[in-house]
Design an enzyme around this catalytic site. Sequence first.
Site, PDB file in Angstrom:
ATOM      1  N   GLU A 209       0.832  -1.212   0.000  1.00 32.24           N
ATOM      2  CA  GLU A 209       0.000   0.000   0.000  1.00 32.24           C
ATOM      3  C   GLU A 209       0.859   1.251   0.000  1.00 32.24           C
ATOM      4  O   GLU A 209       1.901   1.285   0.644  1.00 32.24           O
ATOM      5  CB  GLU A 209      -0.834   0.056   1.300  1.00 32.24           C
ATOM      6  CG  GLU A 209      -2.148  -0.631   1.223  1.00 32.24           C
ATOM      7  CD  GLU A 209      -2.833  -0.662   2.597  1.00 32.24           C
ATOM      8  OE1 GLU A 209      -2.368   0.019   3.533  1.00 32.24           O
ATOM      9  OE2 GLU A 209      -3.812  -1.398   2.715  1.00 32.24           O
ATOM     10  N   LYS A 211       2.334   4.529   1.290  1.00 29.71           N
ATOM     11  CA  LYS A 211       2.486   5.157   2.610  1.00 29.71           C
ATOM     12  C   LYS A 211       2.466   6.663   2.389  1.00 29.71           C
ATOM     13  O   LYS A 211       3.380   7.224   1.800  1.00 29.71           O
ATOM     14  CB  LYS A 211       3.792   4.732   3.284  1.00 29.71           C
ATOM     15  CG  LYS A 211       3.906   5.272   4.699  1.00 29.71           C
ATOM     16  CD  LYS A 211       5.186   4.815   5.381  1.00 29.71           C
ATOM     17  CE  LYS A 211       5.147   5.087   6.876  1.00 29.71           C
ATOM     18  NZ  LYS A 211       4.830   6.467   7.234  1.00 29.71           N
ATOM     19  N   ARG A 231      -2.908   9.281  16.485  1.00 30.03           N
ATOM     20  CA  ARG A 231      -2.188   8.086  16.923  1.00 30.03           C
ATOM     21  C   ARG A 231      -2.128   7.985  18.440  1.00 30.03           C
ATOM     22  O   ARG A 231      -2.123   6.900  19.003  1.00 30.03           O
ATOM     23  CB  ARG A 231      -0.771   8.122  16.351  1.00 30.03           C
ATOM     24  CG  ARG A 231      -0.168   6.776  16.053  1.00 30.03           C
ATOM     25  CD  ARG A 231       1.082   6.963  15.221  1.00 30.03           C
ATOM     26  NE  ARG A 231       2.192   7.365  16.052  1.00 30.03           N
ATOM     27  CZ  ARG A 231       3.119   6.523  16.537  1.00 30.03           C
ATOM     28  NH1 ARG A 231       3.058   5.251  16.247  1.00 30.03           N
ATOM     29  NH2 ARG A 231       4.102   6.956  17.273  1.00 30.03           N
TER      30      ARG A 231
END
Length: 508
Positions: A209, A211, A231
Amino acid sequence: MLLIDVARTSAAVASDAARLAKIAHLAELLSRVGPDEAEIAVAYLSGELPQRQIGVGWRTLQDVPEPRQVAVATLTEIDSLLQRIKAQSGAGSQAARKALLADLFGAVTRQEQSFLQRLLTGELRQGALDGVMIEAIAKASGAPSAEVRRALTLRGWLPAVGAAALRGGVEELRAFRLEVGRPVAPMLAQSAPNVTAALEKIGGPAAVEWKLDGVRVQAHRSGEHVGVFTRTLDDITAQVPELVEAVLALPSDDLVLDGEVIALRPDGRPEPFQVTGGRVASKTDVAVLRETVPLSVFFFDALRAGGADLLDLPDEERHAALEAAVPPELVTPRLVTADAEEGEAFFADAVRRGHEGVVVKSPSTPYAAGRRGAGWIKVKPRHTLDLVVLAAEWGSGRRNGWLSNLHLGALDPETGGFVMLGKTFKGLTDELLTWQTEQFLRLAAGPTEDWVVSVKPELVVEIAFDGVQRSTRYPGGMALRFARVLRYRPDKRAEEADTVAAVRALMP
DNA sequence: TTCCGACAGTGGGGTCGCAAT
DNA sequence: ATTGCGACCCCACTATCGGAA
């Protein structure tokens, strides 16, 4: 329970290198703490505050009053004082905070002062944080550590999980479930030098994928209510209206999605991280900013969709659920392959488009939040330069007595001087630290500052880094991102180092 | 017995909000 | 208006312990 009990346990934890001994010390204390103070004890001994942050850092703690001789402060008393400090805001709040801090530090012994100081600055340095505390909670409560870990994933806050485990054991831990609107600890990635190595590690077909170099987001939707978290599980819903609208436009009203927000230019290429980061952090004039620096979102995982919790499902099933819930333009571009050449080509294309790299994902791993399991492996291109050491800073903690942090400069051929581009302490082994400390002291030039030693610019060091970014701090207007030492270049003289022009050529 | 996964520590640059100056 | 501090985005890498192999 008294704060001194916690401070003594912390000292015991620090004095034993063995993790099993640290766990035993922590578990012993946890088995003694009452239910009202369990959350505080778990927080303090894993380096956290129940308040998370209270607006006090190293500078505010410069001068503290003389300590008491006798330890009498309880955890509850300390906690309520910290709560009052956090509550201070507005004009005069700094003076008010300082006064309350003086009360706090004046009410405890020297050992407690030291403990609180390290706790408040986030530098507990006892060799135990969440990872060790999880085992201690398991030991003290009798619950398996896997149950503690799972509860932490779902709740995202270890003090609450620890208190629950000590109160109700494994049964209460199992009561933690994914709740829409409450963020989950995000899954993290390991890294590999290239896609081929990453595929080898996973063994067999994997998803590759893009980034994106933006900010990680976890989006929750329940009915018409949307919450967006970072996060570290901070709520940034108000700062990202574009994302809220995108989620509200989806057909399902019961979702938890994992992704990245990023500012794209009109041509679709990504803005530098500084632009995205600044936009996401801005709380004022969001309505104006969204016109000038619009954010896009790309999702790569679904933790809840189609009316079901998906965390325990393998990646390929979660991704299928994501594709069913989200239109393709909002899904991070992805290729499933076992072919290294194909994977490397996909990586090269992502980088060519200005993206940070790729993440290679095992199709079979569940959403293992909070652990850097081998399920996700990031791959980024790496630049290198040969730079000159201009100075070094004395290290702290286990690097005490070593010159550790290097000031790095590129050659300016016009003047024959060097232009500082940043610092690094990464990549150094103990052996290299010992060697370079000797070298720097030999090359020490002029008066030595408190913690900085200037050296004659003679040593050339090969530095790896992720990219060059704009800087207002450094004279060349440029700084290296994520600089780390690869090796020294004794074969090169300073006049042969890379030049400022070579660095400037790498600016986006 | 050796290997390797997980963790903690050691710090990096940039940006924003806020209070003090 | 500027400055300093705190918080939080992005993070890489090594040493160490102890369970896995």
